[in-house]
Design an enzyme around this catalytic site. Structure first.
Site, PDB file in Angstrom:
ATOM      1  N   LYS A 269       0.804  -1.224   0.000  1.00 52.34           N
ATOM      2  CA  LYS A 269       0.000   0.000   0.000  1.00 52.34           C
ATOM      3  C   LYS A 269       0.838   1.276   0.000  1.00 52.34           C
ATOM      4  O   LYS A 269       0.352   2.341  -0.401  1.00 52.34           O
ATOM      5  CB  LYS A 269      -0.936   0.002   1.212  1.00 52.34           C
TER       6      LYS A 269
ATOM      7  N   SER B 293       0.753  -9.980  -0.464  1.00 48.59           N
ATOM      8  CA  SER B 293       0.577  -8.530  -0.476  1.00 48.59           C
ATOM      9  C   SER B 293       0.824  -7.820   0.842  1.00 48.59           C
ATOM     10  O   SER B 293       1.045  -6.613   0.850  1.00 48.59           O
ATOM     11  CB  SER B 293      -0.825  -8.196  -0.996  1.00 48.59           C
TER      12      SER B 293
END
Lengths: 327, 327
Positions: A56, A311
């Site tokens: 992110k 992720s």
């Protein structure tokens, strides 16, 4: 909405330049044991090693770096279960900008603690009862700038740098990727990655992976339009509990994805344990869904070269050890 | 023994060329939380992500690639608690050479299983009772080639590529390293790393880290000669339970090391938990001693730039969860 608002490969390359020296160029790693189990070559891209512990940071930094000095001076506001929050807080701190983050009250303590440590202010909200847009509205009224978690071309372009690196690194290894599998919440990561993958290799299949009951993108692709998740379910994958696909991300993903696999809680826990045993990586539940999808039988792996994005790794120890021990 | 048998920087560069595309160029990662705690910039080099889960692949592959075809055809033999065993087994397999590995009967199952999976034959021995040299002698008598775990110039040069990469990567980040801290068993890794570090930056201090009761290199440096560990102790750090420094490694380390820190079992467990929480990395006990050494107060960290090698991640789940939960 037309695809005019989707970013292009030039936007992703531009994001990569902005991120150079700030984002970790996470390596590709593999495990002989997992290769043997899946019958192909599986290359993992561990964004758990990224600054703030998830991908992110890439999108948030790219977005904030594209704002004007005046916008940054007014401050940044975001809503997030935690990984986007950390990406925004870290990026805002690099620019010396104030950041206010609305976070669900049940967000992992590891994530809340990190956001606070990076100097951002946290405003808790109730995931079930409050509309997050309402929580941040007062700050927007004061002129602060909203950094959306996924449905923004600059965010998607930033996340797309994962795909840009992945294709470069596979080429450096002399590997032609048949398939890339990517976790999917709002679809910013898989959308951005798909743009970079398809630019470099149009024949490479890109798959999304979602947790069961939060498979809004899978069902939206089937329905040919955006549909929301049924309310009332929970998941260990706090990072992927979005209510429905974004407008831009859905337009990208309906064009680019070969499909989406929904994975069970049990498959998520098994994937977390595999990542620990074979890759030495701590992967959070939502970060492990693409690895979990490999065991679904839905994606052809036999003799194939496959890249899997892990992720994020921001998980509280008690949750981690309970899930990994329970396999 | 003179330093003539120590490898030089050219040997390390040559090893790096041999390893290109085969060894993972492990990234440098950092954590804001750990930087704040230690008051400096700490860059971690996670060799847990290396092929076979530890740095040992580098030295083993470099050694075996330097053998003649005839030597490789006769087969490879090694003794190791597990990480060197995996490095040798993986390297031998890449050359299609037979490998026989003598491993202590109490070696972690994760390590034994990996060696077997890579096609090597395992000969168990009793760590306390058997001399490992005796265990491998019958195979040497048949003409097989011994790949020593550390006291061999080709092994040291291979491990030194960790230092070569680390200095290059720090430079790419614009960081001038004040200090590098490296786990120490027989001293091949810290010795090889010290050669690369001192070549690039003579003023950078290189520290070793050892587990308590297995601090033979620390006591040898103090005594000015090689001294062995007291028998009768155990440690969670199976990878670092060597009996005494090597001849070549001691000659390198007495010249190059600023010192060695011995760390307690408790400090090791805390470091493993820190690596999990802040770096998302599964680090085995022996792999975490350099991180543990940062908390000792022995190494000046305030305002410094420090690199720490996390040398391996091959640990059984029950040991891992017990140690990490016990902090």
């Amino acid at each position: 909405m037309s695809l005019a608002s989707a970013p292009g490969i030039a936007d992703i390359r531009n994001a990569a330049q902005r991120l150079a020296g700030l984002a970790v160029r996470t390596p590709l790693v593999e495990s002989q044991a997992l290769n043997e189990r899946f019958g192909g070559t599986v290359l993992f891209k561990p964004e758990v090693l990224q600054r703030t512990g998830s991908f992110k940071f890439r999108g948030a930094y790219n977005k904030i770096s594209g704002l004007s000095d005046g916008e940054r001076a007014r401050g940044i506001v975001a809503f997030s279960s935690g990984n986007h929050a950390q990406g925004v807080a870290a990026s805002a701190a690099l620019f010396g900008a104030k950041a206010i983050i609305a976070m669900p009250a049940d967000a992992p303590q590891a994530k809340v603690g990190n956001v606070l440590r990076m100097g951002a202010e946290v405003v808790p909200f109730d995931r079930a009862r409050d509309r997050r847009e309402d929580v941040v509205q007062p700050y927007l009224d004061r002129g602060m700038v909203l950094v959306r978690p996924f449905d923004d071309p600059a965010i998607i372009a930033g996340q797309g740098t994962v795909g840009l690196e992945l294709m470069q690194q596979a080429q450096e290894l002399g590997v032609r990727l048949d398939t890339v599998v990517v976790p999917c919440g709002g679809g910013g990561l898989v959308g951005g990655v798909s743009l970079a993958v398809k630019d470099a290799s149009p024949g490479t299949a890109v798959w999304g992976a979602e947790p069961e009951h939060f498979d809004d993108t899978r069902r939206s692709l089937e329905a040919g339009k955006r549909v929301a998740n049924e309310p009332g379910y929970s998941s260990s994958c706090d990072a992927l509990m979005t209510s429905e696909p974004g407008l831009i991300t859905f337009e990208i993903n309906r064009r680019n994805l070969a499909g989406v696999v929904a994975v069970s809680e049990q498959a998520v826990a098994a994937a977390m344990r595999d990542a620990m045993a074979h890759l030495k990586l701590v992967v959070e539940p939502g970060g492990s869904v693409a690895l979990a999808a490999l065991s679904s039988g839905r994606i052809d792996l036999q003799g194939k070269s496959v890249a899997v994005v892990l992720s994020g790794g921001n998980v509280d120890f008690d949750v981690y050890s309970r899930m990994v021990a329970g396999v």
